[in-house]
Design a protein around this motif. Sequence first.
Motif, PDB file in Angstrom:
ATOM      1  N   HIS A 486       1.225  -1.116  -0.190  1.00 47.09           N
ATOM      2  CA  HIS A 486      -0.123   0.039  -0.192  1.00 47.09           C
ATOM      3  C   HIS A 486       1.374   0.571  -0.011  1.00 47.09           C
ATOM      4  O   HIS A 486       0.570   2.673  -0.813  1.00 47.09           O
ATOM      5  CB  HIS A 486      -0.872  -0.062   1.307  1.00 47.09           C
ATOM      6  N   GLY A 487       1.893   1.198   0.948  1.00 46.89           N
ATOM      7  CA  GLY A 487       2.843   2.667   0.846  1.00 46.89           C
ATOM      8  C   GLY A 487       3.478   2.517  -0.337  1.00 46.89           C
ATOM      9  O   GLY A 487       3.687   3.393  -1.012  1.00 46.89           O
ATOM     10  N   TYR A 488       3.838   1.200  -1.065  1.00 45.71           N
ATOM     11  CA  TYR A 488       4.454   1.845  -1.978  1.00 45.71           C
ATOM     12  C   TYR A 488       3.829   1.903  -3.235  1.00 45.71           C
ATOM     13  O   TYR A 488       4.149   3.113  -4.018  1.00 45.71           O
ATOM     14  CB  TYR A 488       5.398   0.472  -2.346  1.00 45.71           C
ATOM     15  N   ALA A 489       2.688   1.411  -3.224  1.00 45.03           N
ATOM     16  CA  ALA A 489       1.630   1.997  -4.346  1.00 45.03           C
ATOM     17  C   ALA A 489       1.650   3.514  -4.409  1.00 45.03           C
ATOM     18  O   ALA A 489       1.183   4.409  -5.153  1.00 45.03           O
ATOM     19  CB  ALA A 489       0.702   1.078  -4.050  1.00 45.03           C
ATOM     20  N   GLY A 490       1.952   4.193  -3.361  1.00 46.61           N
ATOM     21  CA  GLY A 490       1.537   5.420  -3.383  1.00 46.61           C
ATOM     22  C   GLY A 490       2.498   6.106  -3.560  1.00 46.61           C
ATOM     23  O   GLY A 490       2.236   6.805  -4.173  1.00 46.61           O
ATOM     24  N   TRP A 491       3.852   5.505  -3.728  1.00 49.04           N
ATOM     25  CA  TRP A 491       5.140   6.418  -3.333  1.00 49.04           C
ATOM     26  C   TRP A 491       5.427   6.437  -5.404  1.00 49.04           C
ATOM     27  O   TRP A 491       5.557   7.387  -5.858  1.00 49.04           O
ATOM     28  CB  TRP A 491       6.051   5.805  -2.932  1.00 49.04           C
ATOM     29  N   LYS A 492       4.483   5.026  -6.308  1.00 48.14           N
ATOM     30  CA  LYS A 492       4.286   5.131  -7.140  1.00 48.14           C
ATOM     31  C   LYS A 492       3.801   6.124  -8.489  1.00 48.14           C
ATOM     32  O   LYS A 492       3.830   6.913  -8.770  1.00 48.14           O
ATOM     33  CB  LYS A 492       4.287   4.147  -8.173  1.00 48.14           C
ATOM     34  N   LYS A 493       2.554   6.677  -7.603  1.00 44.05           N
ATOM     35  CA  LYS A 493       1.948   7.444  -7.842  1.00 44.05           C
ATOM     36  C   LYS A 493       2.295   9.400  -7.590  1.00 44.05           C
ATOM     37  O   LYS A 493       2.389   9.683  -8.684  1.00 44.05           O
ATOM     38  CB  LYS A 493       0.512   7.793  -7.525  1.00 44.05           C
ATOM     39  N   ALA A 494       3.180   9.057  -7.187  1.00 44.02           N
ATOM     40  CA  ALA A 494       3.753  10.315  -6.568  1.00 44.02           C
ATOM     41  C   ALA A 494       4.972  10.824  -7.419  1.00 44.02           C
ATOM     42  O   ALA A 494       5.124  11.767  -8.304  1.00 44.02           O
ATOM     43  CB  ALA A 494       4.467  10.289  -4.801  1.00 44.02           C
ATOM     44  N   ILE A 495       5.756   9.411  -8.139  1.00 37.07           N
ATOM     45  CA  ILE A 495       6.630   9.744  -8.405  1.00 37.07           C
ATOM     46  C   ILE A 495       6.056  10.364  -9.618  1.00 37.07           C
ATOM     47  O   ILE A 495       6.279  10.997 -11.376  1.00 37.07           O
ATOM     48  CB  ILE A 495       7.115   8.819  -9.651  1.00 37.07           C
ATOM     49  N   GLU A 496       4.253   9.850 -10.382  1.00 36.56           N
ATOM     50  CA  GLU A 496       3.982   9.935 -11.953  1.00 36.56           C
ATOM     51  C   GLU A 496       4.306  11.596 -11.965  1.00 36.56           C
ATOM     52  O   GLU A 496       4.050  12.268 -12.884  1.00 36.56           O
ATOM     53  CB  GLU A 496       2.467   9.804 -11.453  1.00 36.56           C
ATOM     54  N   ARG A 497       2.961  12.196 -10.443  1.00 38.92           N
ATOM     55  CA  ARG A 497       3.016  13.513 -10.472  1.00 38.92           C
ATOM     56  C   ARG A 497       4.626  14.652 -10.454  1.00 38.92           C
ATOM     57  O   ARG A 497       4.252  15.484 -10.975  1.00 38.92           O
ATOM     58  CB  ARG A 497       2.881  14.276  -9.238  1.00 38.92           C
ATOM     59  N   THR A 498       5.347  13.742 -10.597  1.00 35.11           N
ATOM     60  CA  THR A 498       6.739  14.920 -10.821  1.00 35.11           C
ATOM     61  C   THR A 498       7.033  14.801 -11.993  1.00 35.11           C
ATOM     62  O   THR A 498       7.890  15.796 -12.691  1.00 35.11           O
ATOM     63  CB  THR A 498       7.911  13.925  -9.862  1.00 35.11           C
ATOM     64  N   LEU A 499       6.495  14.015 -13.271  1.00 36.25           N
ATOM     65  CA  LEU A 499       7.703  13.844 -14.304  1.00 36.25           C
ATOM     66  C   LEU A 499       6.468  14.948 -15.082  1.00 36.25           C
ATOM     67  O   LEU A 499       5.503  15.781 -15.212  1.00 36.25           O
ATOM     68  CB  LEU A 499       7.305  12.858 -15.180  1.00 36.25           C
ATOM     69  N   ASN A 500       7.368  15.316 -15.979  1.00 41.86           N
ATOM     70  CA  ASN A 500       7.271  16.366 -17.638  1.00 41.86           C
ATOM     71  C   ASN A 500       6.762  17.627 -17.073  1.00 41.86           C
ATOM     72  O   ASN A 500       5.797  17.951 -17.420  1.00 41.86           O
ATOM     73  CB  ASN A 500       6.044  15.624 -17.990  1.00 41.86           C
ATOM     74  N   TRP A 501       7.648  18.195 -15.885  1.00 40.51           N
ATOM     75  CA  TRP A 501       7.695  19.140 -15.225  1.00 40.51           C
ATOM     76  C   TRP A 501       8.047  20.757 -16.048  1.00 40.51           C
ATOM     77  O   TRP A 501       7.567  20.869 -16.067  1.00 40.51           O
ATOM     78  CB  TRP A 501       7.088  19.595 -13.508  1.00 40.51           C
ATOM     79  N   VAL A 502       9.576  20.458 -16.630  1.00 36.70           N
ATOM     80  CA  VAL A 502      10.624  21.320 -16.851  1.00 36.70           C
ATOM     81  C   VAL A 502      10.198  20.823 -18.354  1.00 36.70           C
ATOM     82  O   VAL A 502      10.666  19.630 -18.931  1.00 36.70           O
ATOM     83  CB  VAL A 502      11.717  21.234 -16.186  1.00 36.70           C
ATOM     84  N   ASP A 503       9.997  22.063 -19.781  1.00 40.69           N
ATOM     85  CA  ASP A 503      10.736  21.632 -20.671  1.00 40.69           C
ATOM     86  C   ASP A 503      11.730  22.176 -21.264  1.00 40.69           C
ATOM     87  O   ASP A 503      12.146  23.504 -21.066  1.00 40.69           O
ATOM     88  CB  ASP A 503       9.670  22.417 -21.810  1.00 40.69           C
ATOM     89  N   ILE A 504      12.796  20.753 -21.792  1.00 38.25           N
ATOM     90  CA  ILE A 504      13.761  20.510 -21.788  1.00 38.25           C
ATOM     91  C   ILE A 504      14.058  22.112 -23.440  1.00 38.25           C
ATOM     92  O   ILE A 504      15.356  22.952 -22.898  1.00 38.25           O
ATOM     93  CB  ILE A 504      14.771  19.949 -22.250  1.00 38.25           C
ATOM     94  N   ASP A 505      13.702  22.056 -24.051  1.00 38.56           N
ATOM     95  CA  ASP A 505      13.738  22.218 -26.035  1.00 38.56           C
ATOM     96  C   ASP A 505      12.316  23.344 -26.487  1.00 38.56           C
ATOM     97  O   ASP A 505      11.670  23.917 -25.346  1.00 38.56           O
ATOM     98  CB  ASP A 505      13.637  21.351 -27.154  1.00 38.56           C
TER      99      ASP A 505
END
Length: 505
Positions: A486-505
């Motif tokens: 249960h704890g790890y599933a929450g972590w995986k969801k949190a990771i998803e929220r951090t992605l695609n934040w900075v536009d590099i190009d």
Amino acid sequence: MADFVGAVDQGTTSSRFMIFDHGGNEVARHQLEHEQILPSPGWVEHDPTEIWERTRSVITTALNKANLSAADLAAVGITNQRETAVVWNRRTGRPYYNAIVWQDTRTDRIASALERDGKGDVIRRKAGLPPATYFSGGKIQWILENVDGVREAAEAGEAVFGNTDSWLLWNLTGGTDGGVHVTDPTNASRTMLMDLETLDWDDELLSLFNIPRQMLPQIRPSSDPQGYGLTRAAGPFGGEIILAADLGDQQAATVGQVCFEPGQAKNTYGTGNFLLLNTGNELVRSTNGLLTTVCYQFGDAKPVYALEGSIAVTGSAVQWLRDQLGIISGASESESLARQVEDNGGVYFVPAFSGLFAPYWRSDARGAIVGLSRFNTNAHLARATLESICYQTRDVVEAMQQDSGVVLDVLRVDGGITANELCMQMQSDILGVPVSKPVVAETTALGAAYGAGLAVGFWKSTEELKRNWNEDKRWQSEWNDEQREHGYAGWKKAIERTLNWVDID
Ligand SMILES: Nc1ncnc2c1ncn2[C@@H]1O[C@H](COP(=O)(O)OP(=O)(O)OP(=O)(O)O)[C@@H](O)[C@H]1O
Ligand SMILES: [Mg+2]
């Protein structure tokens, strides 16, 4: 023979000098921090001159504390923050620019362009690394392109590159007066410029970054019976001692934890976390986001390789609670604050300050605190911070098990955060395996001392070193499988929220 061995540990936040006896026990140490220079978002620099001054000072002070002199040291080893790039002028001894630190993300365009242009695979195949801001190659390229006069000086053989190991070895052996320009395969394997099989700089890789070969140090064994050179009587040791080992800090910690057998792993909890699995003489290619790296090369023996899971931000997230948020006044207070609550209260903190390293390698990610409700307090945030250290470790342990088929029966730990009892208990809970800490937790410096002592016969074999290892403490998991998943599933969801934040190009 002299009774002791010395080790210089030039880290991300501080430089230490430690002295060990034949049993691997600490005899003396001194440590000094240096400034973290943060000129703009994502940029992290150090002043190489300050690092050299601090290093001189810790050597002299530790020798004085123990009432020892150069003649009491059989050899000295060096270990260092890896990847951090220094470019200096070998005639004047002056750096052209601050050291660009491994955490620095200014080269994200260089890294993403390599991937876009289809160069990622050759870097992965030859260097064992994905193109990323983390490694030295792009940092050298950035200095060549952005600092006036460096390219001409590099072409002329005057501007040279080193990680902080090379910078300090050059200075300790005389600097402008005959200093040696050397490194070892563990450091060189973090540049994206060395071929893991030949252990030499590779022309194709150099051409990707447009780096002149003559800038680079000579690659010598990590533990070298010939020694790289002698310290100068006029230097901080006040006498001539053989410099006989050079290991990147994480590889040094692997040696200090005596992980000499394939299948043995250690996890070091410092500024970041670094899990290394010894894979013996075999080069294991990761398909799960780990790095392939040189673990050590002792004398003329074949190199030993490792799989590595590198996590950029762990202890530095605790420092962030202290320095930027001001919710604790010292690192150890993270434990007492987190103990005020029973669990994370639904809060997850992903400290993706430098993007995400292993196993994700996403430079477009940035930090996020998610799951907040009106109920949450500083204590939940402290708890989520400690949990983030453990969940990031779980991510790399999973990747490591998939890549290697090695299932951990115990995790050997070391580093500053292992002083945090709560965090180590959480680590065992979140992984579901026991966590074991040795008596000498300063494994990084110890590993460099072991390398130097082996080179000169102060220690005869790795078998002798293994007998020096003793367990101090072991933590057993108290969670059931359901809590863990249960704890790890929450972590995986949190990771998803951090992605695609900075536009590099
Ligand atoms: N009791 C504690 N609880 C949580 N974190 C701690 C505790 N004590 C130290 N730390 C963290 O550990 C880190 C220091 O550990 P250590 O000295 O092993 O770091 P390091 O990685 O070797 O440093 P460097 O990168 O300079 O070599 C700091 O980031 C600090 O915030
Ligand atoms: Mg360290």
